[in-house]
Design a protein around this motif. Structure first.
Motif, mmCIF file in Angstrom:
data_model
loop_
_atom_site.group_PDB
_atom_site.id
_atom_site.type_symbol
_atom_site.label_atom_id
_atom_site.label_comp_id
_atom_site.label_asym_id
_atom_site.label_seq_id
_atom_site.Cartn_x
_atom_site.Cartn_y
_atom_site.Cartn_z
ATOM 1 N N ASN A 142 0.829 -1.209 0.000
ATOM 2 C CA ASN A 142 0.000 0.000 0.000
ATOM 3 C C ASN A 142 0.867 1.264 0.000
ATOM 4 N N VAL A 143 1.989 1.245 0.733
ATOM 5 C CA VAL A 143 2.894 2.392 0.704
ATOM 6 C C VAL A 143 3.497 2.541 -0.701
ATOM 7 N N LEU A 144 3.887 1.426 -1.313
ATOM 8 C CA LEU A 144 4.391 1.476 -2.688
ATOM 9 C C LEU A 144 3.329 2.041 -3.630
ATOM 10 N N PHE A 145 2.073 1.715 -3.353
ATOM 11 C CA PHE A 145 0.959 2.254 -4.136
ATOM 12 C C PHE A 145 0.948 3.780 -4.052
ATOM 13 N N TRP A 146 1.107 4.322 -2.847
ATOM 14 C CA TRP A 146 1.075 5.775 -2.679
ATOM 15 C C TRP A 146 2.325 6.438 -3.245
ATOM 16 N N ILE A 147 3.451 5.725 -3.242
ATOM 17 C CA ILE A 147 4.640 6.242 -3.937
ATOM 18 C C ILE A 147 4.328 6.416 -5.414
ATOM 19 N N PHE A 200 14.817 16.459 -4.340
ATOM 20 C CA PHE A 200 14.805 14.998 -4.260
ATOM 21 C C PHE A 200 15.963 14.507 -3.387
ATOM 22 N N MET A 201 17.110 15.133 -3.505
ATOM 23 C CA MET A 201 18.235 14.776 -2.642
ATOM 24 C C MET A 201 17.900 15.050 -1.176
ATOM 25 N N GLY A 202 17.197 16.148 -0.922
ATOM 26 C CA GLY A 202 16.783 16.448 0.441
ATOM 27 C C GLY A 202 15.866 15.386 1.015
ATOM 28 N N VAL A 203 14.974 14.863 0.197
ATOM 29 C CA VAL A 203 14.073 13.794 0.639
ATOM 30 C C VAL A 203 14.868 12.539 0.996
ATOM 31 N N GLN A 204 15.897 12.231 0.216
ATOM 32 C CA GLN A 204 16.724 11.063 0.528
ATOM 33 C C GLN A 204 17.440 11.230 1.867
ATOM 34 N N VAL A 205 17.840 12.460 2.187
ATOM 35 C CA VAL A 205 18.437 12.723 3.502
ATOM 36 C C VAL A 205 17.425 12.403 4.602
ATOM 37 N N LEU A 206 16.159 12.783 4.390
ATOM 38 C CA LEU A 206 15.112 12.486 5.369
ATOM 39 C C LEU A 206 14.939 10.989 5.564
ATOM 40 N N ILE A 207 14.971 10.229 4.472
ATOM 41 C CA ILE A 207 14.808 8.779 4.573
ATOM 42 C C ILE A 207 15.977 8.170 5.343
ATOM 43 N N LEU A 208 17.162 8.712 5.137
ATOM 44 C CA LEU A 208 18.341 8.205 5.836
ATOM 45 C C LEU A 208 18.340 8.565 7.322
ATOM 46 N N ALA A 209 17.904 9.791 7.639
ATOM 47 C CA ALA A 209 18.066 10.296 9.000
ATOM 48 C C ALA A 209 16.759 10.457 9.776
ATOM 49 N N GLY A 210 15.622 10.476 9.085
ATOM 50 C CA GLY A 210 14.350 10.726 9.749
ATOM 51 C C GLY A 210 13.839 9.510 10.494
ATOM 52 N N PRO A 211 12.900 9.725 11.426
ATOM 53 C CA PRO A 211 12.318 8.604 12.171
ATOM 54 C C PRO A 211 11.469 7.713 11.268
ATOM 55 N N VAL A 212 11.427 6.432 11.602
ATOM 56 C CA VAL A 212 10.706 5.454 10.794
ATOM 57 C C VAL A 212 9.215 5.773 10.742
ATOM 58 N N ARG A 213 8.684 6.407 11.806
ATOM 59 C CA ARG A 213 7.242 6.708 11.820
ATOM 60 C C ARG A 213 6.856 7.697 10.721
ATOM 61 N N TRP A 214 7.840 8.362 10.119
ATOM 62 C CA TRP A 214 7.579 9.262 8.998
ATOM 63 C C TRP A 214 7.606 8.524 7.658
ATOM 64 N N ALA A 215 7.621 7.211 7.687
ATOM 65 C CA ALA A 215 7.841 6.424 6.464
ATOM 66 C C ALA A 215 6.914 6.826 5.327
ATOM 67 N N PRO A 217 4.925 9.656 4.659
ATOM 68 C CA PRO A 217 5.152 10.954 4.005
ATOM 69 C C PRO A 217 6.530 11.054 3.338
ATOM 70 N N MET A 218 7.564 10.445 3.936
ATOM 71 C CA MET A 218 8.888 10.513 3.327
ATOM 72 C C MET A 218 8.909 9.812 1.971
ATOM 73 N N TRP A 219 8.306 8.648 1.901
ATOM 74 C CA TRP A 219 8.324 7.897 0.645
ATOM 75 C C TRP A 219 7.383 8.498 -0.389
ATOM 76 N N VAL A 220 6.318 9.154 0.056
ATOM 77 C CA VAL A 220 5.455 9.875 -0.889
ATOM 78 C C VAL A 220 6.228 11.023 -1.525
ATOM 79 N N LEU A 221 6.976 11.766 -0.704
ATOM 80 C CA LEU A 221 7.820 12.840 -1.248
ATOM 81 C C LEU A 221 8.902 12.276 -2.166
ATOM 82 N N PHE A 222 9.421 11.107 -1.836
ATOM 83 C CA PHE A 222 10.395 10.429 -2.686
ATOM 84 C C PHE A 222 9.797 10.173 -4.073
ATOM 85 N N GLY A 223 8.556 9.673 -4.101
ATOM 86 C CA GLY A 223 7.896 9.421 -5.374
ATOM 87 C C GLY A 223 7.626 10.687 -6.161
#
Length: 411
Positions: free
Chosen positions: A252-257, A293-308, A310-316
């Motif tokens: 479902n998360v991949l769907f939203w990506i 897009f590079m900024g979003v990747q920084v969030l995925i690397l350093a941000g809390p997992v509970r943000w998964a 919104p972070m991956w939606v921004l990645f998409g």
């Protein structure tokens, strides 16, 4: 309906259907990865190689494809190549070994190698230059729908069949789209159709020796390669292993990506189109998006997992920025070179995506697999960080090359 609108549909819809399938093939392994790993008994490096072989076979066709598109036209080339994709999907559904699946996926990658570039070439022939970013954005959105179809819908299909059944259906659909491209799309001769092969290959040299090309190509290449490598395989396992999601929740998360990717293709393409009419170049819009897009990747690397989510939606969403640069580069060359420009970029993107997707798997494999079958968080972080660091280097080169070009223009 007027005739011009019907012609637009005849040009756009078959090519959009082809790219729908191309993108579905590209990312479907993110959902079926656990099944492939279990059925074949393979680790992350082999899984990365199996998935990434699509990219290298795709890339191998790009330079001759650029010449062939300019010579024979997009309709005939895409219809012909899709036959190989259909054969590859059939072989994938029937193969029982890793080697057999690698060969089959290579056929798929080769067969869909024209699905985006043929469409871009057709659009340069049928639509005015200032509309290219917009129509290219809609074409990419069709790919986003394919990525969307490869997520929760494929996971749902796996409740009634297995991955082999999914690929048998894809083989049939691919043959139907090949017929549609050949019979529905109208023919319009390319400006390069009368050129000799020698002159056409000289056009390839013109592209590859241009500083204008090499200014933006590395950044575009690494931005798109990182997006393709991660979205096409490693986002799914990350959601399972790092975020702790169950298979359907991860799908479902991949769907939203994929939904975000569709929105990005349309909205960013439309924004680039509108800003270009206000004096802001398409390339400026593309580079800004790639930096975000590079900024979003920084969030995925350093941000809390509970943000998964919104972070991956921004990645998409922002992962689509690099595709705008295709139109920006095409605008800097004569229209008869458009096929060679876009395929030159695509060659670099897909070679880098192959290496990136495989390398991430190899890096993840440096850490031991957990007792529950999960890959290590440190492995994901290291693999993703390598891709981000290389993007940062290409961004620095972009600014350096831009300065060189400005100094040359002043001289």
């Amino acid at each position: 309906m007027n005739a011009s609108f019907l012609t637009t549909l005849r040009v756009f819809v078959p090519f959009a259907a082809g790219y729908f399938l191309s993108y579905l093939y590209r990312v479907v392994n993110a959902v079926i990865a656990p099944d492939l790993a279990a059925d074949l008994g393979i680790g992350p490096s082999a899984l990365g190689m199996l998935t990434a072989i699509y990219f290298i076979s795709f890339a191998s066709a790009q330079l001759p494809l650029g010449v062939l598109l300019d010579r024979f036209g997009p309709r005939r080339m895409e219809a012909f190549l899709l036959l190989f994709a259909g054969l590859g999907a059939y072989l994938f559904s029937r193969s029982g070994s890793l080697a057999g699946l690698v060969v089959a996926r290579a056929f798929i990658g080769f067969g869909v190698s024209a699905c985006l570039m043929a469409a871009f070439k057709a659009y340069t022939l049928w639509f005015p230059k200032e509309r290219w970013p917009l129509v290219n954005g809609f074409q990419m959105a069709a790919g986003g729908l394919g990525a969307l179809a490869a997520t929760a819908p494929v996971e749902a299909a796996l409740q009634t069949t297995d991955w082999r059944g999914v690929f048998m259906v894809l083989a049939i659909l691919t043959l139907l789209v090949a017929v549609a491209v050949y019979t529905v799309v109208p023919e319009r001769p390319s400006n390069g159709a009368g050129e000799s092969f020698k002159r056409q290959f000289h056009g390839v040299k013109t592209v590859f020796t241009s500083l204008e090309f090499w200014r933006a190509a590395p950044l575009t290449t690494l931005s798109q390669a990182s997006f393709l490598a991660i979205q096409g395989l490693w986002a799914g396992p990350w959601l399972k292993d790092v975020a702790g999601l169950e298979r359907m929740a991860a799908a479902n998360v991949l769907f939203w990506i994929a939904v975000a990717m569709i929105a990005g293709f349309i909205l960013l393409g439309s924004l680039a189109d509108r800003l270009s009419r206000s004096g802001i170049s398409v390339l400026t819009t593309a580079v800004t998006g790639m930096v975000l897009f590079m900024g979003v990747q920084v969030l995925i690397l350093a941000g809390p997992v509970r943000w998964a989510l919104p972070m991956w939606v921004l990645f998409g969403f922002f992962g689509t920025s690099g595709i705008i640069a295709y139109a920006a580069l095409s605008q800097r060359f004569p229209v008869q070179l458009s096929g060679r420009v876009t395929t030159a970029v695509n060659l670099l993107v897909f070679v880098a995506a192959f290496l990136g997707q495989w390398a991430i798997g190899a890096i993840i494999g440096l850490w031991p697999v957990g007792v529950d079958g999960r890959y290590a968080l440190a492995g994901y972080r290291s693999g993703f960080l390598v891709m981000l660091a290389i993007q940062a280097m290409t961004l620095l080169w972009f600014f350096m090359a831009s300065r060189i070009i400005r100094n040359r223009q002043k001289a």
